[in-house]
Design a protein around this motif. Structure first.
Motif, short mmCIF file in Angstrom:
data_model
loop_
_atom_site.label_atom_id
_atom_site.label_comp_id
_atom_site.label_asym_id
_atom_site.label_seq_id
_atom_site.Cartn_x
_atom_site.Cartn_y
_atom_site.Cartn_z
N ALA A 1 -11.15 14.89 -30.41
CA ALA A 1 -11.12 13.43 -30.50
C ALA A 1 -10.34 12.96 -31.72
O ALA A 1 -9.74 11.88 -31.69
CB ALA A 1 -12.55 12.90 -30.53
N PRO B 1 -5.73 13.02 -31.06
CA PRO B 1 -5.49 12.59 -29.68
C PRO B 1 -4.03 12.53 -29.24
O PRO B 1 -3.74 12.12 -28.12
CB PRO B 1 -6.09 11.18 -29.68
CG PRO B 1 -5.81 10.68 -31.06
CD PRO B 1 -6.00 11.88 -31.95
N ASN B 2 -3.10 12.92 -30.10
CA ASN B 2 -1.67 12.80 -29.77
C ASN B 2 -1.01 14.17 -29.77
O ASN B 2 -1.38 15.05 -30.54
CB ASN B 2 -0.97 11.92 -30.80
CG ASN B 2 -1.62 10.57 -30.91
OD1 ASN B 2 -1.66 9.82 -29.95
ND2 ASN B 2 -2.17 10.26 -32.08
N TYR C 1 -0.71 19.00 -32.09
CA TYR C 1 -1.64 17.90 -31.86
C TYR C 1 -1.89 17.25 -33.20
O TYR C 1 -1.96 17.93 -34.24
CB TYR C 1 -2.94 18.40 -31.23
CG TYR C 1 -2.83 18.51 -29.73
CD1 TYR C 1 -3.06 17.40 -28.93
CD2 TYR C 1 -2.45 19.70 -29.13
CE1 TYR C 1 -2.93 17.47 -27.55
CE2 TYR C 1 -2.31 19.79 -27.75
CZ TYR C 1 -2.55 18.68 -26.97
OH TYR C 1 -2.41 18.75 -25.61
N PRO D 1 0.34 10.11 -26.23
CA PRO D 1 -1.10 10.33 -26.29
C PRO D 1 -1.51 11.46 -25.34
O PRO D 1 -0.97 11.59 -24.24
CB PRO D 1 -1.70 9.00 -25.84
CG PRO D 1 -0.60 8.02 -25.77
CD PRO D 1 0.68 8.79 -25.72
N PRO E 1 -5.31 12.54 -25.36
CA PRO E 1 -6.64 12.65 -25.97
C PRO E 1 -7.54 13.73 -25.37
O PRO E 1 -8.45 14.21 -26.03
CB PRO E 1 -7.24 11.26 -25.76
CG PRO E 1 -6.51 10.68 -24.61
CD PRO E 1 -5.11 11.27 -24.69
N LYS E 2 -7.26 14.15 -24.15
CA LYS E 2 -8.08 15.20 -23.52
C LYS E 2 -7.44 16.58 -23.62
O LYS E 2 -7.94 17.54 -23.06
CB LYS E 2 -8.35 14.84 -22.06
CG LYS E 2 -9.16 13.57 -21.95
CD LYS E 2 -9.59 13.32 -20.54
CE LYS E 2 -10.32 11.99 -20.53
NZ LYS E 2 -11.42 11.95 -19.64
#
Length: 113
Positions: A2, A5-6, A67, A96, A98-99
């Motif tokens: 979290a 996220p990028n 990331y 992005p 994020p996951k």
């Protein structure tokens, strides 16, 4: 995840013809030095919010993935790297993720164990 996220992508194009390999053996020391500088600059401008995850090589191109979170400024990395390694085509993009779907897809390509 979290906090990072990028995803940032750096593309580095070889200057010498790889002649069927991923890169020319005579260019390898320059590419390795560029890679070391990329990682150091990402650490410097990442401010603790950037993680180097992957290098992907194809003939004539090395791709690097990081990331990163809001505290990082990887755009400065691309500028500094281009200045330090004049003559190399270096590109940077970010989006992005994020996951961490990019990371999950890489694990499916080459699972551990």
């Amino acid at each position: 995840m979290a906090a990072l996220p990028n995803i940032g992508w750096f593309g580095v194009w070889c200057r010498e013809d790889p002649k069927g390999a991923f890169w020319s053996p005579t260019e390898a020391p320059k590419l390795d030095a560029l890679e070391e500088d990329l990682i150091k600059l990402a650490e410097e401008h990442g401010h603790g919010w950037a993680v180097y995850l992957r290098r992907h090589a194809t003939p004539g191109l090395r791709e690097y993935y990081f990331y990163f979170g809001e505290g990082a400024d990887l755009g400065k990395v691309a500028v500094a790297l281009t200045l330090k390694h004049a003559g190399y085509r270096i590109e940077y993009e970010t989006r992005p993720d994020p996951k961490w779907t990019g990371y999950a897809s890489w694990l499916k390509e080459a699972p551990l164990g």
